[in-house]
Each structure stands twice: as C-alpha cells, then as structure tokens.
Design an enzyme around this catalytic site. Sequence first.
Site, PDB file in Angstrom:
ATOM      1  CD  GLU A  47      -2.195   1.292   3.003  1.00 35.96           C
ATOM      2  OE1 GLU A  47      -1.566   0.727   3.912  1.00 35.96           O
ATOM      3  OE2 GLU A  47      -3.286   1.870   3.178  1.00 35.96           O
ATOM      4  CE  LYS A 127      -7.138   1.443   4.150  1.00 33.08           C
ATOM      5  NZ  LYS A 127      -5.819   1.866   4.730  1.00 33.08           N
ATOM      6  CB  CYS A 172      -4.081  -1.350   4.765  1.00 39.09           C
ATOM      7  SG  CYS A 172      -3.114  -1.264   6.251  1.00 39.09           S
TER       8      CYS A 172
HETATM    9  N1  ING Z   1      -3.116   0.798   8.754  1.00 36.53           N
HETATM   10  C1  ING Z   1      -3.490   0.024   9.869  1.00 36.53           C
HETATM   11  C2  ING Z   1      -4.104  -1.331   9.530  1.00 36.53           C
HETATM   12  O1  ING Z   1      -5.295  -1.498   9.477  1.00 36.53           O
HETATM   13  C3  ING Z   1      -4.398  -0.007  12.100  1.00 36.53           C
HETATM   14  C4  ING Z   1      -4.373   0.790  10.812  1.00 36.53           C
HETATM   15  C5  ING Z   1      -3.243  -0.209  12.824  1.00 36.53           C
HETATM   16  C6  ING Z   1      -5.588  -0.524  12.551  1.00 36.53           C
HETATM   17  C7  ING Z   1      -3.273  -0.956  14.011  1.00 36.53           C
HETATM   18  C8  ING Z   1      -5.635  -1.274  13.729  1.00 36.53           C
HETATM   19  C9  ING Z   1      -4.479  -1.491  14.470  1.00 36.53           C
HETATM   20  O2  ING Z   1      -3.300  -2.240   9.381  1.00 36.53           O
HETATM   21  C10 ING Z   1      -3.805   1.111   7.616  1.00 36.53           C
HETATM   22  N2  ING Z   1      -3.163   1.876   6.711  1.00 36.53           N
HETATM   23  O3  ING Z   1      -4.953   0.750   7.431  1.00 36.53           O
END
Ligand code: ING
Length: 280
Positions: A47, A127, A172
């Site tokens: 990503e 997304k 992601c």
């Molecule tokens: N990053 C993270 C993900 O879903 C996140 C956001 C981090 C959510 C840690 C929950 C815990 O992997 C992105 N860019 O979505």
Amino acid sequence: MPRILTIGAAQTGPIARSETRRDAVERLIALLRQGAAAGCDLVVFPEAALTAFFPHWWIDDEAELDAWFEREMPSNETAPLFAEARRLGVGFHLGYCELAEEGGRRRRFNTAILVGKDGTTIGKYRKIHLPGHPDHQPWRPFQNLEKRYFETGDLGWPAWHAFGGVTGMMICNDRRWPEAWRVLGLQVVELVVLGYNTPRHDPSTPQHDRLAEFHNALSMQAGAYQNGCWVVGVAKAGTEEGVEQIGGSCIIAPTGEIVAQAISVADELVVARCDLDLCR
Ligand code: ING
C-alpha cells in the site's frame, strides 16, 4: 492443465519523507527484477508504495498534501516500472495515493491497481475501510488521518479474470473486516492481493501492540480459509519517519497456511508457487 501462478510478495522497508518517487521506483524495479529472475508471473507491492505514509502526519496546507498524490498512473516517475514489467513479462500490484479530477472536483483515494504482464492496467480498487480519525489529535505520537485525506472508495470490491484465475484486491485495514472478504468470496475469488502500512503501536489501544503481527496474520489467514482463496499480503515495513511498522509479508494458501513469509523489515522478496486449483 494445473494453474500454477508464481507470485512474489515484494515487501519494502521504510520510504523516507526525503526520498523521491524516482528513488522509490528504483527500489520497486529492483524487487521486480528479483521476481522475474525467480520466475514470478505476478509481483505484489505494498500500500502507498511510492511515498512515506503521510497520513501519519498533520498536513493543513492543500498544496503540500496534494504533493503526496499521483495525478496519473502511469506517471513520468512510475513509467519506468510499467516499462520494465512489460519488458520482463511480469504483472504487478501497486498501491498508491490517487488524486483524480472527477465530476468537476478533486477526489483523493488510497488506491491499488493490478497491472498485467503486458503493462496494461487490468483493474483498480479504492480503499473502503479507512481507519483512524478525521481531526488532528496532537496527544498521539503520530496521526492516522486517512479519513481526512481520502474519500471512501467508490468502486466496491470487484474481481477480475486475470493471471489465469479470479483475482481481487483490498487494502490494509479492509483485511480486518468481513465485508471485503465476503464480497470477493461471493465472486468466487481465487487470489486476493493487498498491501499494508501497519504501525505496531496503536495509541488508542496500546494493550494490543503485542498482538500486531498476530492480528495481521489472523485476519489474512482467516480470509484465505473462509473464502477458499490464496492471499498475498505485503507490508511497507520498518521504522518510517519515527513510526515502527510491522513486516510479516506473506503468501497464504486456501487452507489458511502461510507458505512463505518475510523475515526482515526491509526490502525483501518472498516467492511461492500457488496452485489456483487448490481453491476448489
Ligand atoms: N493501517 C493500519 C491497519 O489497518 C491499524 C491501521 C493499525 C488498525 C493498528 C488497527 C491497528 O493495518 C492502515 N493503513 O490501514
């Protein structure tokens, strides 16, 4: 005739704020060449693979924000990647931040494309599950402003007949929720490719930090098993502008088993031969 697809998960380490797109593209081309040498049909990049993950920063100047987006794809900076992929006969997945002029207005998305062995774009995904918060929260050591910088994706979760099978994408945070998997599963998807930028530390729930890699693998292994498909999840890893991001890029079989996994938090290609008929 078995439908064996050799796939490369092309994890990258951090991309510094000071790195140009040309620098990033050079790193991606090096990984693409490694994939070609390993006989890959498809190489999956992370990503937001062209720049540092700027949603971690508060940016309140529109011109400064727009400098992190791509207005066209391929662009001058990314054309060498498309050309090299075509020369090598290798398809690829690329995550990037898209600035589109649509309906007379500027629209910004966290986007991924699937590009065939001939260098033409097969499909695009924007997304849908945007994590984080829309406002500046200075108490956090870093922000996640995807809800502020990007619109919710408006293309659904399409699947395409590509690379000899049914292929779909998510990005992601999508992998953490059932909808993305189910919409693709109902299209009888055989391969799901996705990139991620996942900080270890979530300031909202620090007690989960120790579970970062577990939740990453759990969400993708469950998605693979419950929908009977191959999954390739690829990280932008390492400490990027002070934010530690997990690696763990991996290739997962329809049984839910991890068949190959990165062991670093740097640029690293992981390759596996994927028999699409296992999905049946
Ligand atoms: N990053 C993270 C993900 O879903 C996140 C956001 C981090 C959510 C840690 C929950 C815990 O992997 C992105 N860019 O979505």
